[in-house]
Every structure is written in C-alpha cells, then in structure tokens.
Design a protein around this motif. Structure first.
Motif, PDB file in Angstrom:
ATOM      1  N   GLN A  99      -6.936   4.400   6.203  1.00 35.93           N
ATOM      2  CA  GLN A  99      -5.846   5.101   6.872  1.00 35.93           C
ATOM      3  C   GLN A  99      -4.474   4.488   6.556  1.00 35.93           C
ATOM      4  O   GLN A  99      -3.444   5.110   6.805  1.00 35.93           O
ATOM      5  CB  GLN A  99      -6.063   5.075   8.395  1.00 35.93           C
ATOM      6  N   ALA A 100      -4.461   3.277   6.019  1.00 32.04           N
ATOM      7  CA  ALA A 100      -3.207   2.581   5.748  1.00 32.04           C
ATOM      8  C   ALA A 100      -2.471   3.220   4.571  1.00 32.04           C
ATOM      9  O   ALA A 100      -3.071   3.878   3.712  1.00 32.04           O
ATOM     10  CB  ALA A 100      -3.486   1.111   5.449  1.00 32.04           C
ATOM     11  N   THR A 101      -1.179   2.992   4.538  1.00 37.47           N
ATOM     12  CA  THR A 101      -0.346   3.461   3.434  1.00 37.47           C
ATOM     13  C   THR A 101      -0.176   2.343   2.418  1.00 37.47           C
ATOM     14  O   THR A 101       0.195   1.223   2.777  1.00 37.47           O
ATOM     15  CB  THR A 101       1.031   3.898   3.953  1.00 37.47           C
ATOM     16  N   ALA A 103       1.909   0.687  -0.305  1.00 39.13           N
ATOM     17  CA  ALA A 103       3.284   0.637  -0.803  1.00 39.13           C
ATOM     18  C   ALA A 103       3.346  -0.393  -1.924  1.00 39.13           C
ATOM     19  O   ALA A 103       3.399  -1.606  -1.666  1.00 39.13           O
ATOM     20  CB  ALA A 103       4.245   0.272   0.326  1.00 39.13           C
ATOM     21  N   HIS A 243      -6.320   5.896  -2.307  1.00 39.24           N
ATOM     22  CA  HIS A 243      -4.857   5.881  -2.314  1.00 39.24           C
ATOM     23  C   HIS A 243      -4.234   6.215  -3.666  1.00 39.24           C
ATOM     24  O   HIS A 243      -3.264   6.986  -3.736  1.00 39.24           O
ATOM     25  CB  HIS A 243      -4.354   4.517  -1.834  1.00 39.24           C
ATOM     26  N   ARG A 250      -8.119  15.327   0.183  1.00 37.09           N
ATOM     27  CA  ARG A 250      -6.746  15.060   0.632  1.00 37.09           C
ATOM     28  C   ARG A 250      -5.732  15.986  -0.017  1.00 37.09           C
ATOM     29  O   ARG A 250      -4.814  16.493   0.649  1.00 37.09           O
ATOM     30  CB  ARG A 250      -6.392  13.595   0.303  1.00 37.09           C
ATOM     31  N   TYR A 269      -2.524  -2.338  -6.627  1.00 39.45           N
ATOM     32  CA  TYR A 269      -3.411  -1.669  -5.681  1.00 39.45           C
ATOM     33  C   TYR A 269      -4.675  -2.480  -5.428  1.00 39.45           C
ATOM     34  O   TYR A 269      -5.076  -2.680  -4.278  1.00 39.45           O
ATOM     35  CB  TYR A 269      -3.806  -0.283  -6.178  1.00 39.45           C
TER      36      TYR A 269
END
Length: 301
Positions: A99-101, A103, A243, A250, A269
């Motif tokens: 669920q984390a973004t 960056a 991600h 998604r 990443y």
C-alpha cells in the motif's frame, strides 16, 4: 504460561530444522524474543492446532498461514535472500509495503546501487542479460483455468492477452511444485496449436529470464528477480511488488503493457522494497528491527 510467551506454528518439514537451530530466520527470531524476556514454544501446525491456538495464552506466529486470532501474526520470506516479513495478514498484496508509495528520489542512490549489484552477483553470477530473442516469458503458477479473486483474468486467459500484444515468441514455464491436471495441459496444448509462436515447458525459468524482453505473470517471484536483470514486468494479479511494474488490476491492461516502454529505477526500488521495508535476517540490526515490527503490530515487546 504467562502473557509474554510466543507459540510458533510450523509445517513438519521445517519444524525439525528450526528445533535444531538450522534455520537462520527462526533461530534469530527466537533469540530476539527470548532476549526480551519472552519464552518460546514450537508446534506442528494443522487444523487442530489452529483451532486450539486462540484459546492459549500469549501470542502466536505462523509461516505462510493466515493468523487465527488478534494475538497472532504470520511470516513469509520475501522472495530472495534472507529477507522476511512479519505481518498481520497472509495476503501479500494487503501488506503495508504493497500500500506504500515508492518515491525513488527519496532513496539513497549510492546505497541502492551497491545493494543492487551485490544482490545481482549473488543471484545471477556471471549472467549477461539480453533481449535479442524478443521473447515474452510467462512463469506460470497454479490453477490455470481458474479466475481467482486477486487475478484480473485466469492464467490461460493471461497467456492469450500476452500473445495478442506481443509479436515475438511467448514461452510459459510450469511451476515445479504445482500439479497440473489433464484439462490444464490440454488448454496449454490448444493454445500452442492456435498460436505456433507460443510454447510451454517444464523447467528452464532461470535460463529464460536473462534472455526475455519482459516477464508477464500473475505475481510470480520471477518477476521480482527479473528486476535484478532489468527486465520489466506486467502483473495480472495483485502483488506486493507492483510499484514499478505494469499492473493489470491497478492500471488496466493497455496501460499496464504501456509501462513496458518505460525505464523504472530498479536499483532504488529493490533497495527500498527489500532492504528498507523487509526484515533482513542476514544483517546485525535484524533483532532490533524485528522487535520494532512486533511492537508496531501491537505486541508488548
């Protein structure tokens, strides 16, 4: 038995190694909780043990099983190396890291590069990736004809979607620990008859991965390994490492395949996903980070 007790439930095949101290993650986990004044007991998991667990005092930990009550957690290896997660739920796509973004600019590039090349050398020593064959690689998992709740389409339909969007060879591999029935094999053979540039095989995944142009899968660990070889991925199932991949659940299928044209920051990443967000049982800070994770999950440690 007081509240500060941990019951660990494991399958019989791993229980012997843990009792003998031969499993690094559990050896260090047991040492970490015992150093905090807890006691630990080991149990073989199963329906009866899981039924009785909520009625026992203290806390419980499972491996790759859903927790049975509010004082229970589950743990699972994070695909490669000595990386593990201890979480409140078994479904990886619901974990906080999923669920984390991500960056990329917030990640130390130098540390990420060192981590990336060290892990790549360990996983694929001497391998030189290429995509000269223009090959799409599909590592299959199980239940090829079923469209499960975490999947955008069934695995067989996934193969058809890849064939429709890729003009080169498409090669699928069968999972070595899955059993495929006659209907599943017949479905794969029918696809081969309809599309001669599609084939499937047993084994050979780690030879195909360095040669492929991209990986398409529901959520196989081979897609994550492919990041170490700078191979992009399209995921047809929910995943915790979505991600930088194209994700059909998604993004939708066209946008997911569109991400194959991008160049994701794989080193940053992988460092973020593994070193910063998982527990590394090969590092000296493992015990402190483990206890911090247990505390964050509500355990009084």
């Amino acid at each position: 038995m007081n509240e500060r007790h941990l019951s660990i439930y494991l399958d019989d095949w791993i229980l012997e190694d843990v009792r003998a101290g031969r499993h690094n993650f559990f050896r260090r986990l047991i040492g970490a909780v015992e150093a905090a004044g807890w006691s630990v007991s080991l149990h073989e998991t199963g329906p009866e043990a899981r039924h009785e667990a909520p009625h026992k005092p203290g806390y419980a930990l499972y491996r790759m099983e859903a927790p049975t009550h509010a004082r229970a957690l589950t743990c699972r290896r994070s695909y490669v190396g000595a990386f593990w997660h201890v979480e409140k739920m078994a479904e990886r796509w619901d974990w906080p890291v999923a669920q984390a973004t991500f960056a990329a600019n917030s990640v130390d590039g130098e540390a990420a590069a060192q981590f990336f090349f060290a892990m790549r050398k360990r996983l694929y020593p001497g391998v030189k990736p290429s995509n000269d064959d223009n090959l799409a690689f599909i590592p299959l998992q199980g239940r090829l004809l079923d469209h499960r709740s975490f999947q955008a389409v069934s695995p067989v339909q996934m193969i058809e979607e890849v064939i429709a969007r890729h003009d080169g060879p498409v090669v699928a591999t069968l999972h070595p620990r899955e059993h495929y029935d006659g209907a599943e094999i017949n479905a794969l053979e029918a696809l081969n008859a309809r599309f001669p540039r599609f084939r499937f095989q047993s084994g050979g995944s780690h030879e195909l991965l360095p040669r492929c142009k991209f990986v398409a899968t529901q959520n196989s660990a081979l897609a994550l390994e492919g990041f170490f070889l700078r191979k992009p991925a399209v995921l047809f199932g929910l995943s915790d490492f979505h991600h930088i991949a194209g994700s059909v659940p998604r993004d939708g299928i066209e946008a997911a395949f569109g991400k194959l044209r991008q160049t994701p920051p794989v080193a940053r990443y992988l460092y973020w996903f593994l070193q910063l967000n998982a527990l590394n049982a090969g590092r000296p800070e493992f015990e402190d980070r483990l206890r911090a994770q247990l505390w964050a999950c509500g355990w009084p440690i």
